[in-house]
Design a protein around this motif. Structure first.
Motif, PDB file in Angstrom:
ATOM      1  N   LYS A  26       0.729  -1.084  -0.033  1.00 15.01           N
ATOM      2  CA  LYS A  26      -0.013  -0.059   0.231  1.00 15.01           C
ATOM      3  C   LYS A  26       1.158   1.140  -0.074  1.00 15.01           C
ATOM      4  O   LYS A  26       2.200   1.198   0.480  1.00 15.01           O
ATOM      5  N   ARG A  28       2.924   4.426   0.967  1.00 11.71           N
ATOM      6  CA  ARG A  28       3.867   4.727   2.251  1.00 11.71           C
ATOM      7  C   ARG A  28       3.240   5.849   2.793  1.00 11.71           C
ATOM      8  O   ARG A  28       3.178   6.263   3.942  1.00 11.71           O
ATOM      9  N   THR A  30       0.066   6.928   3.207  1.00 15.02           N
ATOM     10  CA  THR A  30      -1.339   6.916   3.501  1.00 15.02           C
ATOM     11  C   THR A  30      -1.424   6.265   4.901  1.00 15.02           C
ATOM     12  O   THR A  30      -2.401   6.808   5.764  1.00 15.02           O
ATOM     13  N   ARG A  31      -0.625   5.767   5.508  1.00 15.81           N
ATOM     14  CA  ARG A  31      -0.721   4.972   6.733  1.00 15.81           C
ATOM     15  C   ARG A  31       0.492   4.844   7.427  1.00 15.81           C
ATOM     16  O   ARG A  31       1.751   4.907   6.955  1.00 15.81           O
ATOM     17  N   ASN A  32       0.430   4.499   8.796  1.00 13.20           N
ATOM     18  CA  ASN A  32       1.809   4.079   9.409  1.00 13.20           C
ATOM     19  C   ASN A  32       2.223   2.799   9.187  1.00 13.20           C
ATOM     20  O   ASN A  32       1.562   1.969   9.165  1.00 13.20           O
ATOM     21  N   HIS A  33       3.393   3.040   8.917  1.00  6.95           N
ATOM     22  CA  HIS A  33       4.067   1.674   8.438  1.00  6.95           C
ATOM     23  C   HIS A  33       5.128   1.048   9.557  1.00  6.95           C
ATOM     24  O   HIS A  33       6.052   0.542   9.281  1.00  6.95           O
TER      25      HIS A  33
END
Length: 68
Positions: A26, A28, A30-33
């Motif tokens: 997905k 990087r 857009t959300r916490n990785h």
């Protein structure tokens, strides 16, 4: 007229990270990785250790920097 920097920039160069996460596939941005980062670090630990050992061996093979 150029402006003199008081201190250097935090990042000297851009990181070579893709915009798509290689773990969850997905974006990087857009959300916490954090979970993906832990997985990536555990997968690549052996590879990075070998790379560091190779760099250390090359540095030691050069010998002392200044001969006295």
């Amino acid at each position: 007229m150029t402006v003199q920097r008081i201190r250097p920039p935090l990042a000297g160069n851009r990181l070579d990270l893709p915009s798509i996460c290689d773990i969850c596939h997905k974006a990087r941005s857009t959300r916490n990785h954090a979970k993906c980062s832990r997985i990536r670090q555990s997968r690549k630990a052996v590879e990075w250790a070998a790379l560091q050992a190779e760099k250390a061996a090359a540095k030691q093979a050069k010998g002392p920097r200044y001969a006295r």
